[in-house]
Design an enzyme around this catalytic site. Sequence first.
Site, mmCIF file in Angstrom:
data_model
loop_
_atom_site.group_PDB
_atom_site.id
_atom_site.type_symbol
_atom_site.label_atom_id
_atom_site.label_comp_id
_atom_site.label_asym_id
_atom_site.label_seq_id
_atom_site.Cartn_x
_atom_site.Cartn_y
_atom_site.Cartn_z
ATOM 1 N N ARG A 21 12.809 -23.606 -0.084
ATOM 2 C CA ARG A 21 12.034 -22.436 0.011
ATOM 3 C C ARG A 21 12.515 -21.354 -1.005
ATOM 4 O O ARG A 21 11.649 -20.528 -1.667
ATOM 5 C CB ARG A 21 12.256 -21.840 1.235
ATOM 6 N N ASN A 40 9.751 -23.328 6.714
ATOM 7 C CA ASN A 40 10.103 -24.464 7.133
ATOM 8 C C ASN A 40 9.320 -24.742 8.349
ATOM 9 O O ASN A 40 9.298 -23.720 9.403
ATOM 10 C CB ASN A 40 11.409 -24.593 7.549
#
Length: 93
Positions: A21, A40
């Site tokens: 990320r 996520n």
Amino acid sequence: MNEDVRLTAWVRGRVQGVGFRWFTRANALEIGGLVGFALNLDDGRVQVVAEGPSENCHRLLDWLRSDDTPGRVDGVTEIWDTPRGGYDGFAIR
């Protein structure tokens, strides 16, 4: 023609716990002109939503599918739509 679009991509593989990320956000900021987030998911995938110029969203998608990502990407599924707005920058969620 480089109109604004919305890219939603689901990235599967070993993409959690490897900085995926963070690197996605860094690449979005480097490409420029993109807002959205990387998140996520409970099933182990990462969801990426990016809004901005079509060319820039395609560049981010190309990166998501490249060998330059952290971890291991087994596949990316994407959908394209019109922007919805409401994002302030590119966030990690």
